[in-house]
Design a protein around this motif. Structure first.
Motif, PDB file in Angstrom:
ATOM      1  N   CYS A  28       0.859  -1.182   0.000  1.00 20.63           N
ATOM      2  CA  CYS A  28       0.000   0.000   0.000  1.00 20.63           C
ATOM      3  C   CYS A  28       0.902   1.241   0.000  1.00 20.63           C
ATOM      4  N   GLY A  29       0.592   2.153  -0.900  1.00 19.36           N
ATOM      5  CA  GLY A  29       1.485   3.293  -1.107  1.00 19.36           C
ATOM      6  C   GLY A  29       0.996   4.575  -0.454  1.00 19.36           C
ATOM      7  N   PRO A  30       1.659   5.664  -0.756  1.00 17.75           N
ATOM      8  CA  PRO A  30       1.368   6.930  -0.074  1.00 17.75           C
ATOM      9  C   PRO A  30       0.155   7.652  -0.641  1.00 17.75           C
ATOM     10  N   THR A  31      -0.477   8.429   0.216  1.00 19.23           N
ATOM     11  CA  THR A  31      -1.442   9.424  -0.240  1.00 19.23           C
ATOM     12  C   THR A  31      -0.632  10.698  -0.412  1.00 19.23           C
ATOM     13  N   VAL A  32      -0.562  11.191  -1.659  1.00 18.65           N
ATOM     14  CA  VAL A  32       0.445  12.209  -1.959  1.00 18.65           C
ATOM     15  C   VAL A  32      -0.094  13.634  -1.729  1.00 18.65           C
ATOM     16  N   TYR A  33      -0.361  13.930  -0.456  1.00 19.23           N
ATOM     17  CA  TYR A  33      -0.821  15.285  -0.117  1.00 19.23           C
ATOM     18  C   TYR A  33       0.126  15.954   0.862  1.00 19.23           C
ATOM     19  N   ARG A  34       1.220  15.280   1.203  1.00 16.28           N
ATOM     20  CA  ARG A  34       2.191  15.820   2.158  1.00 16.28           C
ATOM     21  C   ARG A  34       3.460  14.983   2.025  1.00 16.28           C
ATOM     22  N   TYR A  35       4.557  15.460   2.679  1.00 13.87           N
ATOM     23  CA  TYR A  35       5.783  14.667   2.671  1.00 13.87           C
ATOM     24  C   TYR A  35       5.578  13.424   3.515  1.00 13.87           C
ATOM     25  N   GLY A  39       7.877   7.424   9.894  1.00  7.83           N
ATOM     26  CA  GLY A  39       6.978   6.299  10.200  1.00  7.83           C
ATOM     27  C   GLY A  39       6.512   5.641   8.909  1.00  7.83           C
ATOM     28  N   ASN A  40       6.073   6.454   7.965  1.00  5.30           N
ATOM     29  CA  ASN A  40       5.665   5.914   6.667  1.00  5.30           C
ATOM     30  C   ASN A  40       6.839   5.157   6.035  1.00  5.30           C
ATOM     31  N   MET A  41       8.016   5.763   6.131  1.00  7.02           N
ATOM     32  CA  MET A  41       9.176   5.156   5.468  1.00  7.02           C
ATOM     33  C   MET A  41       9.518   3.801   6.094  1.00  7.02           C
ATOM     34  N   THR A 241       1.631  -5.875   1.823  1.00  4.41           N
ATOM     35  CA  THR A 241       2.165  -5.218   3.023  1.00  4.41           C
ATOM     36  C   THR A 241       1.477  -3.882   3.319  1.00  4.41           C
ATOM     37  N   GLY A 242       1.684  -3.430   4.534  1.00  5.38           N
ATOM     38  CA  GLY A 242       1.187  -2.116   4.951  1.00  5.38           C
ATOM     39  C   GLY A 242       1.490  -1.925   6.432  1.00  5.38           C
ATOM     40  N   GLY A 243       1.210  -0.751   6.938  1.00  5.81           N
ATOM     41  CA  GLY A 243       1.369  -0.508   8.371  1.00  5.81           C
ATOM     42  C   GLY A 243       0.219  -1.167   9.121  1.00  5.81           C
ATOM     43  N   ILE A 244       0.419  -1.406  10.399  1.00  3.94           N
ATOM     44  CA  ILE A 244      -0.551  -2.159  11.200  1.00  3.94           C
ATOM     45  C   ILE A 244      -1.932  -1.482  11.227  1.00  3.94           C
ATOM     46  N   ASP A 245      -1.950  -0.156  11.126  1.00  9.14           N
ATOM     47  CA  ASP A 245      -3.233   0.563  11.161  1.00  9.14           C
ATOM     48  C   ASP A 245      -4.079   0.275   9.920  1.00  9.14           C
ATOM     49  N   LEU A 246      -3.457  -0.245   8.864  1.00  8.35           N
ATOM     50  CA  LEU A 246      -4.247  -0.507   7.648  1.00  8.35           C
ATOM     51  C   LEU A 246      -5.030  -1.819   7.728  1.00  8.35           C
ATOM     52  N   GLY A 273       3.582  -4.028   9.314  1.00  6.44           N
ATOM     53  CA  GLY A 273       4.683  -3.507  10.124  1.00  6.44           C
ATOM     54  C   GLY A 273       4.134  -2.684  11.284  1.00  6.44           C
ATOM     55  N   GLU A 274       4.813  -2.767  12.435  1.00  4.33           N
ATOM     56  CA  GLU A 274       4.363  -1.988  13.603  1.00  4.33           C
ATOM     57  C   GLU A 274       4.739  -0.514  13.443  1.00  4.33           C
ATOM     58  N   HIS A 275       4.169   0.272  14.292  1.00  3.83           N
ATOM     59  CA  HIS A 275       4.356   1.712  14.155  1.00  3.83           C
ATOM     60  C   HIS A 275       5.705   2.208  14.650  1.00  3.83           C
ATOM     61  N   LEU A 276       6.096   3.288  14.049  1.00  3.27           N
ATOM     62  CA  LEU A 276       7.234   4.040  14.550  1.00  3.27           C
ATOM     63  C   LEU A 276       6.682   5.094  15.504  1.00  3.27           C
ATOM     64  N   LEU A 277       7.276   5.142  16.700  1.00  2.00           N
ATOM     65  CA  LEU A 277       6.927   6.211  17.630  1.00  2.00           C
ATOM     66  C   LEU A 277       8.075   7.211  17.605  1.00  2.00           C
ATOM     67  N   ARG A 281       5.481   8.793  21.240  1.00  3.05           N
ATOM     68  CA  ARG A 281       4.132   8.796  20.663  1.00  3.05           C
ATOM     69  C   ARG A 281       4.181   8.431  19.188  1.00  3.05           C
ATOM     70  N   LYS A 282       3.108   7.796  18.690  1.00  2.00           N
ATOM     71  CA  LYS A 282       3.077   7.389  17.286  1.00  2.00           C
ATOM     72  C   LYS A 282       3.420   8.590  16.399  1.00  2.00           C
ATOM     73  N   MET A 283       4.361   8.384  15.490  1.00  2.00           N
ATOM     74  CA  MET A 283       4.698   9.489  14.602  1.00  2.00           C
ATOM     75  C   MET A 283       3.534   9.734  13.653  1.00  2.00           C
ATOM     76  N   ALA A 284       2.994  10.936  13.671  1.00  2.59           N
ATOM     77  CA  ALA A 284       1.862  11.273  12.822  1.00  2.59           C
ATOM     78  C   ALA A 284       1.790  12.786  12.679  1.00  2.59           C
TER      79      ALA A 284
HETATM   80  P1  AMP Z   1      -0.738   7.160   5.013  1.00  2.00           P
HETATM   81  O1  AMP Z   1       0.012   8.094   4.073  1.00  2.00           O
HETATM   82  O2  AMP Z   1      -1.182   7.770   6.285  1.00  2.00           O
HETATM   83  O3  AMP Z   1      -1.822   6.407   4.271  1.00  2.00           O
HETATM   84  O4  AMP Z   1       0.321   6.066   5.463  1.00  2.00           O
HETATM   85  C1  AMP Z   1       1.129   5.407   4.556  1.00  2.00           C
HETATM   86  C2  AMP Z   1       1.697   4.159   5.173  1.00  2.00           C
HETATM   87  O5  AMP Z   1       2.467   4.480   6.337  1.00  2.00           O
HETATM   88  C3  AMP Z   1       0.635   3.166   5.635  1.00  2.00           C
HETATM   89  O6  AMP Z   1       1.064   1.854   5.325  1.00  2.00           O
HETATM   90  C4  AMP Z   1       0.556   3.386   7.131  1.00  2.00           C
HETATM   91  O7  AMP Z   1       0.153   2.221   7.796  1.00  2.00           O
HETATM   92  C5  AMP Z   1       2.001   3.704   7.442  1.00  2.00           C
HETATM   93  N1  AMP Z   1       2.187   4.502   8.667  1.00  2.00           N
HETATM   94  C6  AMP Z   1       1.548   5.654   9.041  1.00  2.00           C
HETATM   95  N2  AMP Z   1       2.030   6.115  10.231  1.00  2.00           N
HETATM   96  C7  AMP Z   1       3.012   5.244  10.615  1.00  2.00           C
HETATM   97  C8  AMP Z   1       3.910   5.148  11.742  1.00  2.00           C
HETATM   98  N3  AMP Z   1       3.922   6.069  12.701  1.00  2.00           N
HETATM   99  N4  AMP Z   1       4.759   4.115  11.778  1.00  2.00           N
HETATM  100  C9  AMP Z   1       4.788   3.180  10.801  1.00  2.00           C
HETATM  101  N5  AMP Z   1       3.990   3.208   9.709  1.00  2.00           N
HETATM  102  C10 AMP Z   1       3.107   4.213   9.606  1.00  2.00           C
END
Ligand code: AMP
Ligand code: ZN
Length: 472
Positions: A28-35, A39-41, A241-246, A273-277, A281-284
């Motif tokens: 699953c790829g990026p939503t291209v509205y910001r850098y 965490g995404n990386m 693949t994707g982040g755990i929130d997906l 994959g688990e989150h990066l904090l 705190r969760k990077m967001a």
């Molecule tokens: P998004 O652009 O928010 O749709 O996120 C793109 C990807 O990054 C998705 O696979 C998310 O699950 C992942 N993601 C978002 N925040 C984090 C984080 N803090 N740590 C790891 N992955 C993340």
């Protein structure tokens, strides 16, 4: 072959591609509205590591990663009509067109991947250019009774038509209460509260709309990944693949759509994959603790320091990153490159089989990159192993680790590492300058000078030099 934890079966599974010698991988790829932030990386790195490990086994990997440039609404996961498209909201905020926003951040995403040695996917379809695929898929779902159109041009997936709903996330339809979809206003035309929009009707004149048999509108975010993955990789996908929130609702809904349209299980293994904090705190973006790849470079750190910091943790563990961790990883990276350059000048000797074995076993065992890095750390210090052998082993391991460990061979000595705390101050100063907060920027310049880092401002941003004083 190698093993990975499968979210659906909840156990570590042996990966055997459906087609011998060919692994189909969807990320699953990026939503291209910001850098993209670090965490995404971290999550995008997961697909890159799987690709490298599979290739080490002689398997050809064909990969696809979508670029979401339409349909992702402002509130994460919300797919009831009513939310605002993230791209359109950002276009308004920046005073640019939706297309400028999407293409600008897509280019930035590609550059960030390059900086972290994340190999681009073979297919990188844009949602806005794949609308025909989505309309075809929705039409099939309506035909087979899995979806229904309502007045106003919305099309909903009938959640109750897919008996396996919930297997990925553990949410059953009974447990899902009305309003779980981020509490957005529920369309009374939905037959069941857990149904989600595959297509959203929109007024004429709205940017980013297309004509479909049900009316003018745009696709839902989950629709995109199903349609694009089926088209570019086919009806059997080895790993997604994707982040755990997906996991929920995105992948749960995607699975229901793809399996319903094909009549069989499409994705063989779901890997999350688990989150990066960051600092606990969760990077967001919403938390306000994002660190960008550009922040690393602007802070005097090699972007691959982030890659090494990620590799020092298992992908299924939360990782609490700090500037100290990044600075320490940067120092290790520089030292390893220096060492590899020095060892390269000694007679070549065979790789150290014990260490390559430990690295391979670790990577094959659910991507235990920690074990690989730890084996290299032991090897570095081992007085019994000849330097020529250390050289061959490090360079070999780097094919999977992707840290550019041979980068300094034949080069003059690398610039000295920054003193502790300097990287964070440089990043804070960059943010302060961007926000025109000159008082803070000046204070940070003085603080940096006190620890031996001299900062100057250039038309391209801040530049710095670290004097000998701070390195003792
Ligand atoms: P998004 O652009 O928010 O749709 O996120 C793109 C990807 O990054 C998705 O696979 C998310 O699950 C992942 N993601 C978002 N925040 C984090 C984080 N803090 N740590 C790891 N992955 C993340
Ligand atoms: Zn997706």
């Amino acid at each position: 072959m190698f093993r990975l934890y499968d979210t659906r079966t909840r156990q570590v599974e042996e990966i055997r591609p459906a087609s011998r010698g060919l692994l189909r991988l969807y990320a699953c790829g990026p939503t291209v509205y910001r850098y993209a932030h670090l965490g995404n990386m971290r999550t995008y790195l997961l697909a890159d590591l799987i690709r490298r490990v599979a290739q080490r086994h002689g398997v050809t990997v064909v990969s696809c990663q979508n670029i979401t440039d339409v349909g992702h609404l402002a509130e994460d996961g919300q797919i009831d009509p009513g939310g605002e498209d993230k791209i359109l909201a950002q276009a308004r905020a920046e005073g640019r067109t939706a297309l400028e926003i999407a293409r600008g951040y897509e280019d930035a995403f590609a550059a960030d991947c390059l900086a972290l040695n994340i190999h681009p996917a073979d297919y990188r379809p844009r949602a806005s250019e794949s609308i025909g695929l989505m309309i075809d898929m929705i039409a099939k779902l309506i035909e087979t009774g899995h979806a229904y159109a309502t007045d106003g041009g919305n099309v909903y997936f009938d959640a109750r038509s897919f008996p396996g709903y919930g297997e990925l996330s553990g949410n059953s339809l009974d447990q899902l209460r009305p309003g779980h979809r981020s509490g957005g206003a529920t369309d009374p035309r939905k037959r069941f509260h857990a149904d989600w929009a595959l297509w959203k009707g929109a007024p004429e004149g709205r940017e980013l709309t297309w004509t479909a048999p049900w009316g003018t509108g745009f696709p839902g975010w989950h629709t995109e990944c199903s349609a694009m993955s089926l088209h570019f990789l086919g009806e059997v996908i080895d790993i997604h693949t994707g982040g755990i929130d997906l996991r929920f609702p995105h992948h749960e809904d995607e699975r229901a759509q793809s399996d319903s349209v094909t009549g069989h299980e499409v994705v063989r293994h779901w890997v999350h994959g688990e989150h990066l904090l960051f600092e606990g705190r969760k990077m967001a973006k919403s938390t306000g603790n994002v660190v960008l790849v550009a922040d690393l470079a602007a802070s005097g750190l090699d972007p691959l320091a982030a890659r090494l910091a990620f590799l020092e943790h298992h992908y299924r563990q939360q990782l609490n990153l700090t500037w100290e961790t990044l600075t320490a990883a940067d120092a290790t990276l520089r030292r390893w490159r220096d060492q590899v350059a020095a060892w390269a000048a000694t007679p070549s000797r065979p790789m150290c089989a014990e260490v390559t074995g430990q690295i391979a076993d670790g990577l094959d065992d659910d991507l235990d990159t920690r074990a690989a890095v730890a084996a290299l750390r032991r090897l570095e210090k081992d007085p019994e192993i000849p330097p020529g052998s250390k050289f061959e082993t490090f360079v070999h391991a780097d094919q999977v680790l992707g840290l550019d460990l041979a980068a300094d061979i034949g080069r003059a000595a690398a610039p000295p590492a920054l003193p502790g705390g300097a990287a964070q101050k440089l990043a804070e100063r960059r943010h302060a300058r961007n926000a025109s907060d000159w008082t803070t920027a000046d204070r940070l310049r003085d603080e940096l000078a006190a620890i031996g880092v001299l900062v100057s401002d250039t038309p391209d941003g801040q530049a710095w030099t670290a004097g000998r004083r701070c390195h003792g």
